[in-house]
Motif scaffolding. Structure first.
Motif, PDB file in Angstrom:
ATOM      1  N   ARG A 162      10.407  29.490 -21.706  1.00  0.00           N
ATOM      2  CA  ARG A 162      10.111  28.352 -21.455  1.00  0.00           C
ATOM      3  C   ARG A 162      10.127  27.886 -19.796  1.00  0.00           C
ATOM      4  NH1 ARG A 162      12.916  22.477 -23.660  1.00  0.00           N
ATOM      5  NH2 ARG A 162      12.054  21.387 -22.120  1.00  0.00           N
ATOM      6  N   ARG A 163      11.053  28.439 -19.172  1.00  0.00           N
ATOM      7  CA  ARG A 163      11.069  28.082 -17.680  1.00  0.00           C
ATOM      8  C   ARG A 163       9.944  28.731 -17.074  1.00  0.00           C
ATOM      9  NH1 ARG A 163      15.269  31.750 -18.619  1.00  0.00           N
ATOM     10  NH2 ARG A 163      15.001  33.838 -17.855  1.00  0.00           N
ATOM     11  N   GLU A 164       9.344  29.900 -17.750  1.00  0.00           N
ATOM     12  CA  GLU A 164       8.244  30.616 -17.135  1.00  0.00           C
ATOM     13  C   GLU A 164       6.742  29.532 -17.428  1.00  0.00           C
ATOM     14  OE1 GLU A 164       9.523  35.372 -17.202  1.00  0.00           O
ATOM     15  OE2 GLU A 164       8.720  34.066 -18.974  1.00  0.00           O
ATOM     16  N   PHE A 165       7.053  29.111 -18.362  1.00  0.00           N
ATOM     17  CA  PHE A 165       5.766  28.062 -18.780  1.00  0.00           C
ATOM     18  C   PHE A 165       5.939  26.843 -17.732  1.00  0.00           C
ATOM     19  CE2 PHE A 165       4.154  24.397 -20.815  1.00  0.00           C
ATOM     20  CZ  PHE A 165       2.983  24.773 -21.285  1.00  0.00           C
ATOM     21  N   ASP A 166       7.165  26.376 -17.502  1.00  0.00           N
ATOM     22  CA  ASP A 166       7.130  25.260 -16.773  1.00  0.00           C
ATOM     23  C   ASP A 166       6.526  25.626 -15.289  1.00  0.00           C
ATOM     24  OD1 ASP A 166       8.208  23.539 -18.621  1.00  0.00           O
ATOM     25  OD2 ASP A 166      10.320  23.676 -17.995  1.00  0.00           O
ATOM     26  N   VAL A 167       6.889  26.688 -14.758  1.00  0.00           N
ATOM     27  CA  VAL A 167       6.618  27.387 -13.551  1.00  0.00           C
ATOM     28  C   VAL A 167       4.993  27.324 -13.543  1.00  0.00           C
ATOM     29  CG1 VAL A 167       6.711  29.240 -11.960  1.00  0.00           C
ATOM     30  CG2 VAL A 167       8.632  28.475 -12.949  1.00  0.00           C
ATOM     31  N   ALA A 168       4.398  28.115 -14.454  1.00  0.00           N
ATOM     32  CA  ALA A 168       3.026  27.792 -14.518  1.00  0.00           C
ATOM     33  C   ALA A 168       2.285  26.872 -14.654  1.00  0.00           C
ATOM     34  CB  ALA A 168       2.485  28.904 -15.904  1.00  0.00           C
ATOM     35  N   LEU A 169       3.163  25.683 -15.332  1.00  0.00           N
ATOM     36  CA  LEU A 169       2.483  24.533 -15.598  1.00  0.00           C
ATOM     37  C   LEU A 169       2.430  23.901 -14.174  1.00  0.00           C
ATOM     38  CD1 LEU A 169       1.562  21.832 -17.136  1.00  0.00           C
ATOM     39  CD2 LEU A 169       3.786  21.296 -17.521  1.00  0.00           C
ATOM     40  N   LYS A 170       3.260  24.075 -13.493  1.00  0.00           N
ATOM     41  CA  LYS A 170       3.588  23.531 -12.119  1.00  0.00           C
ATOM     42  C   LYS A 170       2.530  24.159 -10.968  1.00  0.00           C
ATOM     43  CE  LYS A 170       6.975  22.515  -8.234  1.00  0.00           C
ATOM     44  NZ  LYS A 170       8.296  22.554  -7.801  1.00  0.00           N
ATOM     45  N   GLN A 171       2.454  25.278 -11.187  1.00  0.00           N
ATOM     46  CA  GLN A 171       1.200  25.860 -10.231  1.00  0.00           C
ATOM     47  C   GLN A 171      -0.274  25.551 -10.742  1.00  0.00           C
ATOM     48  OE1 GLN A 171       2.086  30.134 -11.070  1.00  0.00           O
ATOM     49  NE2 GLN A 171       3.341  30.171  -9.434  1.00  0.00           N
ATOM     50  N   LEU A 172      -0.479  25.122 -12.150  1.00  0.00           N
ATOM     51  CA  LEU A 172      -1.669  24.713 -12.496  1.00  0.00           C
ATOM     52  C   LEU A 172      -1.901  23.201 -12.072  1.00  0.00           C
ATOM     53  CD1 LEU A 172      -4.359  25.098 -14.172  1.00  0.00           C
ATOM     54  CD2 LEU A 172      -2.971  24.315 -16.104  1.00  0.00           C
ATOM     55  N   LEU A 173      -0.865  22.447 -12.061  1.00  0.00           N
ATOM     56  CA  LEU A 173      -0.715  20.866 -11.642  1.00  0.00           C
ATOM     57  C   LEU A 173      -1.078  20.914 -10.068  1.00  0.00           C
ATOM     58  CD1 LEU A 173       1.987  19.425 -13.637  1.00  0.00           C
ATOM     59  CD2 LEU A 173      -0.447  18.631 -13.959  1.00  0.00           C
ATOM     60  N   ILE A 174      -0.595  21.760  -9.295  1.00  0.00           N
ATOM     61  CA  ILE A 174      -0.727  21.793  -7.864  1.00  0.00           C
ATOM     62  C   ILE A 174      -2.319  22.176  -7.724  1.00  0.00           C
ATOM     63  CG2 ILE A 174      -0.203  23.221  -6.025  1.00  0.00           C
ATOM     64  CD1 ILE A 174       2.488  23.265  -6.915  1.00  0.00           C
ATOM     65  N   PHE A 175      -2.694  23.294  -8.422  1.00  0.00           N
ATOM     66  CA  PHE A 175      -4.216  23.630  -8.258  1.00  0.00           C
ATOM     67  C   PHE A 175      -5.200  22.668  -8.412  1.00  0.00           C
ATOM     68  CE2 PHE A 175      -8.038  25.490 -10.033  1.00  0.00           C
ATOM     69  CZ  PHE A 175      -8.316  26.413  -8.991  1.00  0.00           C
ATOM     70  N   CYS A 176      -4.647  21.755  -9.637  1.00  0.00           N
ATOM     71  CA  CYS A 176      -5.720  20.463  -9.806  1.00  0.00           C
ATOM     72  C   CYS A 176      -5.580  19.486  -8.952  1.00  0.00           C
ATOM     73  CB  CYS A 176      -5.526  20.265 -11.248  1.00  0.00           C
ATOM     74  SG  CYS A 176      -6.048  21.527 -12.604  1.00  0.00           S
ATOM     75  N   GLY A 177      -4.332  19.230  -8.199  1.00  0.00           N
ATOM     76  CA  GLY A 177      -4.366  18.236  -7.118  1.00  0.00           C
ATOM     77  C   GLY A 177      -3.431  17.284  -7.585  1.00  0.00           C
ATOM     78  N   TYR A 178      -2.342  17.545  -8.732  1.00  0.00           N
ATOM     79  CA  TYR A 178      -1.689  16.435  -9.536  1.00  0.00           C
ATOM     80  C   TYR A 178      -0.408  16.770  -8.755  1.00  0.00           C
ATOM     81  CZ  TYR A 178      -5.025  15.860 -13.068  1.00  0.00           C
ATOM     82  OH  TYR A 178      -6.162  15.300 -13.577  1.00  0.00           O
ATOM     83  N   GLN A 179       0.385  15.341  -8.703  1.00  0.00           N
ATOM     84  CA  GLN A 179       1.923  15.296  -8.343  1.00  0.00           C
ATOM     85  C   GLN A 179       2.722  16.246  -9.379  1.00  0.00           C
ATOM     86  OE1 GLN A 179       3.368  14.515  -5.933  1.00  0.00           O
ATOM     87  NE2 GLN A 179       2.136  13.452  -4.515  1.00  0.00           N
ATOM     88  N   THR A 180       3.415  17.063  -8.771  1.00  0.00           N
ATOM     89  CA  THR A 180       4.228  17.863 -10.005  1.00  0.00           C
ATOM     90  C   THR A 180       5.416  17.099 -10.302  1.00  0.00           C
ATOM     91  OG1 THR A 180       5.328  19.089  -8.296  1.00  0.00           O
ATOM     92  CG2 THR A 180       3.028  19.978  -9.256  1.00  0.00           C
ATOM     93  N   SER A 181       5.842  16.195  -9.565  1.00  0.00           N
ATOM     94  CA  SER A 181       7.137  15.649  -9.987  1.00  0.00           C
ATOM     95  C   SER A 181       7.347  14.824 -11.198  1.00  0.00           C
ATOM     96  CB  SER A 181       7.862  14.752  -8.710  1.00  0.00           C
ATOM     97  OG  SER A 181       6.897  13.829  -8.506  1.00  0.00           O
ATOM     98  N   ALA A 182       6.025  14.302 -11.555  1.00  0.00           N
ATOM     99  CA  ALA A 182       6.079  13.654 -12.854  1.00  0.00           C
ATOM    100  C   ALA A 182       5.844  14.500 -13.987  1.00  0.00           C
ATOM    101  CB  ALA A 182       4.927  12.521 -12.761  1.00  0.00           C
TER     102      ALA A 182
END
Length: 141
Positions: free
Chosen positions: A79-99
């Motif tokens: 799960r924590r690795e999924f969260d890291v991958a999700l955060k990287q994907l959000l950054i790549f797509c230009g989204y704010q990751t804090s939300a």
């Protein structure tokens, strides 16, 4: 089969309807396996077509008995690795990751169900809640 993880064969896509079968989860010993149905068509004002993306992912992923989210060697993504991958994907797509976090999917599913007019009982069952805690997840502006 790794227990507690979604497998490729736990996912069924029929047209725009996605069904995820959860064999084990936090309260599965009390409730038994559960299925979650997700509308995979584009939401109004969105260009994200979940069913198409998931079909492409499953086609690329292959291996019917494999874990849905796994590394090339077949080991499960934690799960924590999924969260890291999700955060990287959000950054790549230009989204704010804090939300966003992995848990955001529960918030999104509860909110989408409420917007579709589903009853409290339907939302509670879909999210496998045994209390009214789901109400804290619904975010309607």
């Amino acid at each position: 089969m790794v227990r507690g993880c979604l497998h490729v064969d736990d996912v069924l896509i029929s047209g725009d309807l996605i069904t995820l079968s959860f064999r084990r989860f936090k309260h599965s010993s009390l409730q038994g396996p559960q299925s979650l149905k997700i509308q995979g068509a584009c939401s109004p004002g969105s260009s994200i077509y979940v069913a198409a993306f998931l079909r492409d992912f499953l086609r690329a992923r292959g291996a019917k008995q494999a874990l849905l989210f796994a590394y090339p060697d077949g080991s499960p993504m934690l799960r924590r690795e999924f969260d890291v991958a999700l955060k990287q994907l959000l950054i790549f797509c230009g989204y704010q990751t804090s939300a966003f976090k992995g848990h955001s999917f529960r918030i999104g599913a509860a909110t989408a169900a409420a917007l579709r007019g589903e009853s409290d009982a339907q939302i509670r069952a879909a999210g496998r809640w045994t209390s009214d805690a789901f109400r804290r997840y619904i975010r309607i502006a």
